[in-house]
Write an enzyme that holds these catalytic residues in place. Structure first.
Site, short mmCIF file in Angstrom:
data_model
loop_
_atom_site.label_atom_id
_atom_site.label_comp_id
_atom_site.label_asym_id
_atom_site.label_seq_id
_atom_site.Cartn_x
_atom_site.Cartn_y
_atom_site.Cartn_z
N TYR A 74 0.61 -1.35 -0.18
CA TYR A 74 -0.04 0.15 0.38
C TYR A 74 0.47 1.25 0.35
CZ TYR A 74 -3.26 3.62 2.17
OH TYR A 74 -3.81 5.04 1.90
N GLU A 86 -3.90 7.67 -4.05
CA GLU A 86 -2.94 6.10 -3.20
C GLU A 86 -3.63 5.05 -4.13
OE1 GLU A 86 -6.79 4.83 0.84
OE2 GLU A 86 -6.92 4.58 -0.63
#
Length: 390
Positions: A112, A200
């Site tokens: 991530y 993101e």
């Protein structure tokens, strides 16, 4: 301003960042056709993704895997037109109008990474996690140890030292470390050059062939910088916005739909925020944030009242005007006109103070509408809260 995943990935690919191959579909037949075209590549499995402005789609059924074209058709039929409720939409569902048909890629490991505007530090921050995917929020809640977050010096940007500080705790082997360093620099370039406030990547996949691929992407942009980002501005999907927000934007009003029942109108973002804070502290719930600015014309003020009065969730209105450049009397005239036009009877409390305050009070008095006037904001807040509770 938010954009869809497929739009974000197109942006990433123009910066040389690797993303899975994918195609957009608006109908069932298009979905099958686009999947068939992708099959000419390397994929034997597709991912059918609902395109809405929300995360948490995977756990809400908004992302489905298909192993043949019949599966593609079934998933497309189930998703198109469906209203999805995710962990980020709250109880308000979002309608699926667009699908993104994407090749499935073999993933060895998921990470991530995100760049975001850290408002408390007034800096860009970068967060990296050894684990990505649908449970990343859960890892965060449990203070999962494999996270690292750094904030960047606004004058230096993302330096090699920053990347070293971010990644060194994870002890990656040299080859992967070099790929991550290059990708982070590319993502930073996307973020800063397009005035983003969020970028993101979840998950960032390490494929079986040791490549880094952005399997999902989420991007948000600074509304106040869109005047210099015409290409980004053109990506706005009006279906994802509240109809009143769209209407307000056309008149240069700063309007945000909220979940309460008290319509709030003020001149100046700070005054509007203070009004909402005071309402909340007294137990009230605002139905909107509406800042019409300090130089609003009578037409603009009238439109502001029309928008608030058109919202069926509004059970009362609080008007808080500090008359500086904007004369209070102009707001009073627009309020009376809006009430005459829409013939609505709602509890209304106005707080006028400053420029032409007395004239504004006189206009309200002679209108004969049952509007309560005060110069005390605390009293005004309490009165409108009490009125909508009756």
């Amino acid at each position: 301003m938010d954009i869809h995943e497929y739009q974000a990935k197109k942006i990433l690919s123009t910066f040389g960042i690797s993303v899975p191959k994918g195609k957009v579909a608006y109908t069932l037949s298009e979905a099958v056709q686009q999947a068939a075209l992708l099959k000419n590549g390397h994929s034997s499995c597709w991912v059918i993704k609902a395109q809405i402005h929300s995360g948490g789609r995977g756990k809400s059924g908004g992302i489905q895997f298909a192993h043949n074209l019949e599966d593609v058709a079934t998933h497309a039929q189930n998703l198109l037109g469906k209203r999805l409720i995710t962990s980020q939409t709250g109880s308000e569902a979002k309608k699926v109008n667009i699908l993104y048909i994407e090749e499935s890629i073999p993933i060895q490991k998921e990470f991530y990474v995100s760049f975001f505007l850290n408002r408390s530090l007034a800096r860009i921050s970068v967060l990296f996690s050894l684990k990505g995917g649908t449970n990343v929020e859960k890892y965060n809640e449990n203070l999962f140890p494999d996270f690292n977050c750094i904030s960047l010096d606004p004058f230096l940007g993302l330096t090699s030292l920053d990347i070293h500080k971010l990644l060194i705790p994870f002890r990656f082997e040299k080859k992967l470390l070099e790929k991550l360093e290059k990708l982070l620099q590319q993502l930073y370039n996307v973020y800063t050059s397009l005035d983003a406030i969020l970028l993101e990547i979840n998950p960032l996949a390490l494929t079986e062939s040791e490549d880094l691929v952005c399997v999902d992407a989420k991007m948000s942009f600074d509304d106040n910088a869109l005047f210099r980002q015409s290409n980004i501005r053109a990506l706005r999907d009006f279906h994802e916005q509240d109809k009143f927000e769209i209407e307000a934007t056309q008149y240069g009003l700063h309007y945000i739909k909220l979940k309460g029942n008290i319509g709030c109108l003020a001149n100046g973002a700070g005054l509007a925020m203070a009004t909402l804070d005071l309402l909340h502290s007294k137990g009230g719930n605002a139905a909107n944030f509406l800042d019409m600015g300090g130089r609003a014309t009578e037409e603009k003020i009238l439109k502001a009242f029309q928008i608030i009065l058109s919202d069926s969730s509004v059970k009362g209105i609080l008007v808080n005007i500090f008359g500086g450049i904007l004369p209070c009397k102009n707001v009073a005239k627009a309020l009376v006109q809006a009430l005459k036009d829409q013939k609505k009877c709602l509890p209304i409390v106005v707080r006028f103070i400053g420029n032409t305050e007395k004239e504004a009070h006189q206009i309200i008095r002679t209108s004969q509408f049952p509007i309560h006037m005060t110069t005390d904001l605390e009293e005004a807040s309490q009165r409108i809260i009490d009125a909508v509770r009756i």
